[in-house]
Design a protein around this motif. Structure first.
Motif, mmCIF file in Angstrom:
data_model
loop_
_atom_site.group_PDB
_atom_site.id
_atom_site.type_symbol
_atom_site.label_atom_id
_atom_site.label_comp_id
_atom_site.label_asym_id
_atom_site.label_seq_id
_atom_site.Cartn_x
_atom_site.Cartn_y
_atom_site.Cartn_z
ATOM 1 N N MET B 70 0.850 -1.196 0.000
ATOM 2 C CA MET B 70 0.000 0.000 0.000
ATOM 3 C C MET B 70 0.878 1.236 0.000
ATOM 4 S SD MET B 70 -2.583 -1.038 3.067
ATOM 5 C CE MET B 70 -2.735 -2.751 3.474
ATOM 6 N N SER B 71 0.328 2.303 -0.570
ATOM 7 C CA SER B 71 1.102 3.548 -0.588
ATOM 8 C C SER B 71 1.314 4.068 0.831
ATOM 9 C CB SER B 71 0.387 4.597 -1.442
ATOM 10 O OG SER B 71 -0.923 4.781 -0.966
ATOM 11 N N SER B 72 0.308 3.858 1.666
ATOM 12 C CA SER B 72 0.440 4.234 3.069
ATOM 13 C C SER B 72 0.367 2.950 3.895
ATOM 14 C CB SER B 72 -0.680 5.201 3.464
ATOM 15 O OG SER B 72 -0.594 5.519 4.829
ATOM 16 N N ARG B 73 1.518 2.492 4.310
ATOM 17 C CA ARG B 73 1.557 1.200 4.989
ATOM 18 C C ARG B 73 1.018 1.312 6.418
ATOM 19 N NH1 ARG B 73 7.579 -0.908 3.107
ATOM 20 N NH2 ARG B 73 6.986 -1.388 0.937
ATOM 21 N N PRO B 74 0.309 0.268 6.855
ATOM 22 C CA PRO B 74 -0.195 0.288 8.238
ATOM 23 C C PRO B 74 0.953 0.170 9.241
ATOM 24 C CG PRO B 74 -0.688 -1.805 7.175
ATOM 25 C CD PRO B 74 -0.108 -0.926 6.118
ATOM 26 N N THR B 75 0.694 0.616 10.440
ATOM 27 C CA THR B 75 1.701 0.531 11.503
ATOM 28 C C THR B 75 1.048 -0.011 12.777
ATOM 29 O OG1 THR B 75 1.288 2.735 12.402
ATOM 30 C CG2 THR B 75 2.854 2.587 10.588
ATOM 31 N N PRO B 76 1.824 -0.709 13.585
ATOM 32 C CA PRO B 76 1.262 -1.269 14.829
ATOM 33 C C PRO B 76 0.754 -0.198 15.800
ATOM 34 C CG PRO B 76 3.349 -2.318 14.304
ATOM 35 C CD PRO B 76 3.207 -1.152 13.369
ATOM 36 N N ILE B 81 -6.779 -4.800 12.784
ATOM 37 C CA ILE B 81 -7.478 -5.450 11.678
ATOM 38 C C ILE B 81 -8.682 -6.226 12.198
ATOM 39 C CG2 ILE B 81 -7.269 -7.347 10.010
ATOM 40 C CD1 ILE B 81 -4.321 -6.405 9.655
ATOM 41 N N ILE B 82 -9.814 -6.035 11.544
ATOM 42 C CA ILE B 82 -10.947 -6.929 11.759
ATOM 43 C C ILE B 82 -10.763 -8.062 10.752
ATOM 44 C CG2 ILE B 82 -13.447 -7.172 11.826
ATOM 45 C CD1 ILE B 82 -12.274 -5.214 13.907
ATOM 46 N N GLY B 83 -10.518 -9.231 11.274
ATOM 47 C CA GLY B 83 -10.097 -10.341 10.435
ATOM 48 C C GLY B 83 -11.229 -11.007 9.680
ATOM 49 N N HIS B 84 -10.861 -11.976 8.873
ATOM 50 C CA HIS B 84 -11.829 -12.704 8.055
ATOM 51 C C HIS B 84 -12.813 -13.494 8.915
ATOM 52 C CE1 HIS B 84 -8.725 -15.597 9.124
ATOM 53 N NE2 HIS B 84 -9.569 -16.563 8.848
ATOM 54 N N ASP B 85 -12.421 -13.766 10.167
ATOM 55 C CA ASP B 85 -13.258 -14.536 11.079
ATOM 56 C C ASP B 85 -14.000 -13.651 12.072
ATOM 57 O OD1 ASP B 85 -11.104 -13.656 12.499
ATOM 58 O OD2 ASP B 85 -10.341 -15.639 13.035
ATOM 59 N N GLY B 86 -13.922 -12.339 11.880
ATOM 60 C CA GLY B 86 -14.633 -11.417 12.758
ATOM 61 C C GLY B 86 -13.861 -11.019 13.996
ATOM 62 N N ARG B 87 -12.694 -11.620 14.197
ATOM 63 C CA ARG B 87 -11.910 -11.273 15.383
ATOM 64 C C ARG B 87 -11.196 -9.944 15.171
ATOM 65 N NH1 ARG B 87 -11.007 -16.996 15.471
ATOM 66 N NH2 ARG B 87 -11.857 -17.844 17.407
ATOM 67 N N THR B 88 -10.930 -9.260 16.274
ATOM 68 C CA THR B 88 -10.172 -8.023 16.231
ATOM 69 C C THR B 88 -8.701 -8.353 16.466
ATOM 70 O OG1 THR B 88 -12.058 -6.787 17.089
ATOM 71 C CG2 THR B 88 -9.895 -5.732 17.246
ATOM 72 N N TYR B 89 -7.927 -8.171 15.422
ATOM 73 C CA TYR B 89 -6.507 -8.540 15.491
ATOM 74 C C TYR B 89 -5.645 -7.315 15.780
ATOM 75 C CZ TYR B 89 -7.392 -13.215 13.638
ATOM 76 O OH TYR B 89 -7.815 -14.504 13.482
ATOM 77 N N ASP B 90 -4.772 -7.502 16.750
ATOM 78 C CA ASP B 90 -3.762 -6.495 17.036
ATOM 79 C C ASP B 90 -2.648 -6.656 16.000
ATOM 80 O OD1 ASP B 90 -2.330 -4.527 18.325
ATOM 81 O OD2 ASP B 90 -1.500 -5.886 19.829
ATOM 82 N N LEU B 91 -2.255 -5.554 15.401
ATOM 83 C CA LEU B 91 -1.189 -5.605 14.397
ATOM 84 C C LEU B 91 0.157 -5.578 15.110
ATOM 85 C CD1 LEU B 91 -0.339 -5.566 11.413
ATOM 86 C CD2 LEU B 91 -0.556 -3.073 11.469
ATOM 87 N N LYS B 92 0.942 -6.627 14.907
ATOM 88 C CA LYS B 92 2.209 -6.766 15.632
ATOM 89 C C LYS B 92 3.405 -6.277 14.826
ATOM 90 C CE LYS B 92 0.439 -8.723 19.259
ATOM 91 N NZ LYS B 92 0.383 -7.963 20.518
ATOM 92 N N GLY B 93 3.273 -6.332 13.506
ATOM 93 C CA GLY B 93 4.393 -5.893 12.681
ATOM 94 C C GLY B 93 4.051 -5.960 11.211
ATOM 95 N N VAL B 94 4.764 -5.196 10.411
ATOM 96 C CA VAL B 94 4.533 -5.143 8.964
ATOM 97 C C VAL B 94 5.866 -5.401 8.268
ATOM 98 C CG1 VAL B 94 3.779 -3.704 7.034
ATOM 99 C CG2 VAL B 94 2.683 -3.461 9.272
ATOM 100 N N THR B 95 5.897 -6.447 7.429
ATOM 101 C CA THR B 95 7.128 -6.814 6.743
ATOM 102 C C THR B 95 6.915 -6.749 5.241
ATOM 103 O OG1 THR B 95 7.589 -8.352 8.546
ATOM 104 C CG2 THR B 95 8.924 -8.572 6.560
#
Lengths: 149, 114
Positions: B70-76, B81-95
């Motif tokens: 993405m042009s503007s990358r997400p950051t922790p 993220i609201i995941g595919h299973d409906g869970r709320t995911y904490d973003l731990k890192g972007v590689t």
């Protein structure tokens, strides 16, 4: 019932406490999918002075409340934990309630005297959006009933 | 040519961004979350475990989402993220994957039923 159960019932009967944490005060541990704020109640210790004969009729317990709160309703986790912890303290500190043992019929009143001991704060930042903890200990001196409590 | 296979990106997830304010009473930061973007991702399951913390059993699931760069990358700090299973995911890192082809979003969430 134990003195922990009696104190739990007494705290939950307070309208301010109920408005903040409902009935979510649990012994030992929180349920796995709990709604915050919620609290754990523990009897840290109970001291029963030894009489010369028979069983002690007076005892003193240290009862601990651990309140956990997540952020919510536009409030920080710290503010929510403090509010619930303060409500519990206001309910207990310096009070001399007659606790109600409803496990026997008719219910028995247990005379008690409660005073605040100490308070600490902590945090669990990795869980559920960041939890704040408010811990407080209370001394409860109380009348036992033929060795009960 | 992209190294990512579009067909593998078969999970729809929602990137959320936090608006941070300050609790006037305590000075603590308060985050409010808004949907930023819905994107397609590949789910890479990781580990699952139960821990004892905060006086409770905490079940945690970890994994990664592969997405196009993405042009503007997400950051922790400000994204989750609201995941595919409906869970709320904490973003731990972007590689970064490849040279700007994709991103691996390492995430973790509570594993109890949603």
């Amino acid at each position: 019932m134990t003195i922990r159960d009696l104190i739990r019932d007494y705290v939950l009967a307070d309208a301010t406490v109920a408005s903040l944490i409902g009935t979510r005060i649990y012994p030992d541990q929180l349920p796995q999918k709990v709604t915050y704020p919620a609290a754990v109640i523990l009897s840290v210790d109970i001291v029963r002075p030894n009489p010369l004969r028979g069983v002690a009729s007076l005892a003193s317990a240290r009862v601990q409340f651990d309140v956990y709160a997540s952020p919510g309703n536009g409030q920080s986790s710290r503010a929510r934990a403090d509010a619930a912890g303060t409500a519990i303290r206001n309910r207990l500190d310096g009070q001399a309630p007659t606790l109600s043992d409803t496990s026997v019929s008719p219910a028995v009143g247990v005379n008690a005297w409660v005073r605040f001991d100490l308070e600490t704060e902590n945090a669990e930042p990795e869980l559920d959006g960041g939890l704040s903890r408010h811990t407080a200990d209370y001394f409860v001196q109380y009348q036992t009933r033929t060795g009960a409590y | 040519m992209s190294g990512l296979s579009a067909g593998a990106l078969d999970r729809e997830i929602t990137l959320q961004t936090a608006t941070v304010s300050t609790d006037d009473t305590t000075g603590q930061e308060v985050q409010s979350w808004d949907d930023e973007e819905t994107i397609w991702a590949q789910w890479l399951p990781g580990s699952a475990r139960e821990l004892w913390q905060a006086r409770q059993i905490d079940a945690t699931i970890e994994g990664g989402y592969v997405v196009y760069d993405m042009s503007s990358r997400p950051t922790p700090e400000v994204n989750r993220i609201i995941g595919h299973d409906g869970r709320t995911y904490d973003l731990k890192g972007v590689t970064e994957m490849g040279r700007g082809e994709g991103l691996l979003l390492a995430v973790a969430a509570r594993a109890e039923a949603v």
